[in-house]
Design an enzyme around this catalytic site. Structure first.
Site, mmCIF file in Angstrom:
data_model
loop_
_atom_site.group_PDB
_atom_site.id
_atom_site.type_symbol
_atom_site.label_atom_id
_atom_site.label_comp_id
_atom_site.label_asym_id
_atom_site.label_seq_id
_atom_site.Cartn_x
_atom_site.Cartn_y
_atom_site.Cartn_z
ATOM 1 N N CYS A 296 0.847 -1.201 0.000
ATOM 2 C CA CYS A 296 0.000 0.000 0.000
ATOM 3 C C CYS A 296 0.873 1.238 0.000
ATOM 4 O O CYS A 296 1.717 1.413 0.872
ATOM 5 C CB CYS A 296 -0.913 -0.004 1.223
ATOM 6 S SG CYS A 296 -2.043 1.420 1.236
ATOM 7 N N CYS B 35 -0.353 4.367 0.225
ATOM 8 C CA CYS B 35 -1.019 5.524 0.826
ATOM 9 C C CYS B 35 -0.153 6.135 1.917
ATOM 10 O O CYS B 35 0.753 5.500 2.435
ATOM 11 C CB CYS B 35 -2.410 5.154 1.356
ATOM 12 S SG CYS B 35 -2.439 4.505 3.034
ATOM 13 N N CYS C 267 -0.830 4.598 6.020
ATOM 14 C CA CYS C 267 -0.324 3.328 6.548
ATOM 15 C C CYS C 267 1.095 3.486 7.095
ATOM 16 O O CYS C 267 1.905 4.223 6.539
ATOM 17 C CB CYS C 267 -0.310 2.254 5.455
ATOM 18 S SG CYS C 267 -1.936 1.620 5.039
#
Length: 188
Positions: free
Chosen positions: A48, A50, A53
């Site tokens: 991930c 993003c 996180c």
């Protein structure tokens, strides 16, 4: 220049054992370590990009999977946990000392992922959890400080590892969210 994707990915993806029964997740503190027990393997494990996180130092991606929330239990030093951003859809519970995220929970019962907790499989005390199967929110690594000129090589690097790169979630998970949105619209 090769970007460090994540320590679990930089040397290749290690397949899961297929019979992983869970284990203990631990923060990085040496004093009063926070532990969370997970009963079972992770699903939808993915890289991930993003910016919400938790990522290991120097990594462009987190590696996150989901487990049913009833399979997650705080087992030691839960008093050190705090929610990172209470306004976020995923309530990420992190150690207030070392900053490691132990689990993320969705409290909104109308959310398509309600009932699932997000965990970082690299924190397990043993190996064998399901391997990452795709990469999500790849373009978000730019927001995390990766030069935009590096996104094409990063996507190629992910594909070499067998991780299809997406700028959202993979189609299966996007379908889950769209189905829930449709159900909510029909119920209104």
């Amino acid at each position: 220049m090769t970007i460090s994707l994540h320590p679990m990915l930089d040397s290749g993806v290690t397949p899961g054992t297929g019979d992983f029964a869970g284990g203990t997740l631990s923060c990085h503190c040496t004093d009063r370590t926070v532990t969370v027990t997970v009963d079972g393997d992770v699903a939808h494990n993915h890289a991930c990009g993003c910016t919400k996180c938790w990522k290991p130092e120097g990594a462009a991606f987190a590696v996150v999977g989901v487990v049913p929330r009833e399979k997650v239990a705080i087992t030691r030093n839960g008093d050190k946990l705090a929610i990172v951003d209470e306004s976020a859809a995923i309530q990420r519970h992190a150690c207030t000392v070392c900053g490691v995220h132990l689990y993320g929970r969705i409290e909104n019962k109308d959310h398509g992922f309600y009932g699932l907790d997000f965990v970082h499989a690299e924190l397990f005390d043993k190996k064998g959890a399901a391997a990452p199967g795709f990469a999500a929110f790849v373009s978000s690594i730019i927001e995390g400080g990766v030069d935009p000129s590096e996104t094409t090589p990063v996507r190629a690097q992910l594909k070499t590892l067998g991780l299809e790169p997406y700028d959202c979630l993979n189609p299966t998970l996007m379908d889950v969210l769209a189905t829930q949105a449709y159900k909510l619209k029909q119920a209104a």
